[in-house]
Design a protein around this motif. Sequence first.
Motif, PDB file in Angstrom:
ATOM      1  N   LEU A 205      41.027  40.175  35.475  1.00  0.00           N
ATOM      2  CA  LEU A 205      39.572  40.094  35.497  1.00  0.00           C
ATOM      3  C   LEU A 205      38.948  40.755  36.731  1.00  0.00           C
ATOM      4  N   THR A 206      39.603  40.661  37.865  1.00  0.00           N
ATOM      5  CA  THR A 206      39.035  41.191  39.112  1.00  0.00           C
ATOM      6  C   THR A 206      38.676  42.675  39.022  1.00  0.00           C
ATOM      7  N   PRO A 207      39.585  43.558  38.578  1.00  0.00           N
ATOM      8  CA  PRO A 207      39.193  44.974  38.498  1.00  0.00           C
ATOM      9  C   PRO A 207      38.096  45.230  37.465  1.00  0.00           C
ATOM     10  N   LEU A 208      38.100  44.461  36.395  1.00  0.00           N
ATOM     11  CA  LEU A 208      37.056  44.598  35.373  1.00  0.00           C
ATOM     12  C   LEU A 208      35.687  44.243  35.956  1.00  0.00           C
ATOM     13  N   LEU A 209      35.633  43.148  36.712  1.00  0.00           N
ATOM     14  CA  LEU A 209      34.379  42.735  37.348  1.00  0.00           C
ATOM     15  C   LEU A 209      33.946  43.737  38.411  1.00  0.00           C
TER      16      LEU A 209
ATOM     17  N   LYS B 182      33.865  28.891  49.877  1.00  0.00           N
ATOM     18  CA  LYS B 182      34.101  30.321  50.119  1.00  0.00           C
ATOM     19  C   LYS B 182      35.332  30.853  49.375  1.00  0.00           C
ATOM     20  N   ARG B 183      36.166  29.957  48.864  1.00  0.00           N
ATOM     21  CA  ARG B 183      37.328  30.406  48.080  1.00  0.00           C
ATOM     22  C   ARG B 183      36.928  30.853  46.683  1.00  0.00           C
ATOM     23  N   GLN B 184      35.774  30.387  46.216  1.00  0.00           N
ATOM     24  CA  GLN B 184      35.292  30.703  44.871  1.00  0.00           C
ATOM     25  C   GLN B 184      34.416  31.954  44.881  1.00  0.00           C
ATOM     26  N   LEU B 185      34.612  32.812  43.895  1.00  0.00           N
ATOM     27  CA  LEU B 185      33.818  34.025  43.765  1.00  0.00           C
ATOM     28  C   LEU B 185      32.807  33.833  42.641  1.00  0.00           C
ATOM     29  N   GLY B 186      31.526  33.792  42.998  1.00  0.00           N
ATOM     30  CA  GLY B 186      30.457  33.662  42.010  1.00  0.00           C
ATOM     31  C   GLY B 186      30.177  34.995  41.355  1.00  0.00           C
ATOM     32  N   VAL B 187      29.826  34.962  40.072  1.00  0.00           N
ATOM     33  CA  VAL B 187      29.512  36.175  39.315  1.00  0.00           C
ATOM     34  C   VAL B 187      28.119  35.996  38.727  1.00  0.00           C
TER      35      VAL B 187
END
Length: 153
Positions: free
Chosen positions: A70-74, A92-97
């Motif tokens: 998912l990371t490269p797609l995002l 801060k460990r969580q990445l919001g989209v």
Amino acid sequence: MINDKIKIADQLCFASYNVSRLFTRFYENTLSQFNLTFTQYLVLSILWESEEDNTLQSIGQQLDLASNTLTPLLKRMEDAGWILRRRLDKDKRQLGVYLTNKAIRERRHISEEISKCVSQNIDIEKYSAAKQVMEELEDSLKTMLYETSSTKI
């Protein structure tokens, strides 16, 4: 002994594989005008439908995709101006989209284009019935996989 009567063309898994592949191509034909892939469209759909903040983890769970997929797609979606990715203040460990203005503005146009294709080419009653069967099959397969994996533990 292996049952020689089971031909690939008679197996539900082969039909499901082909339908999945064709759906992806079908959607990508329409989505190409927006420079979106099918999976990127699914991410946008999750964000459009959600009333809560979404994270990389929550999107991954809904799409059943690992973060390394998912990371490269995002990142590509962010580079194209569809989403923003930001670390959450509360963790801060969580990445919001988050959706961008472009994604919000294009939602109606994308939905209209997808709807035109579906409504012109697919009987909605058959579509709904098939969707229900697929959801039941998905639930059955998940249950069987869970039972199989839990008995091996």
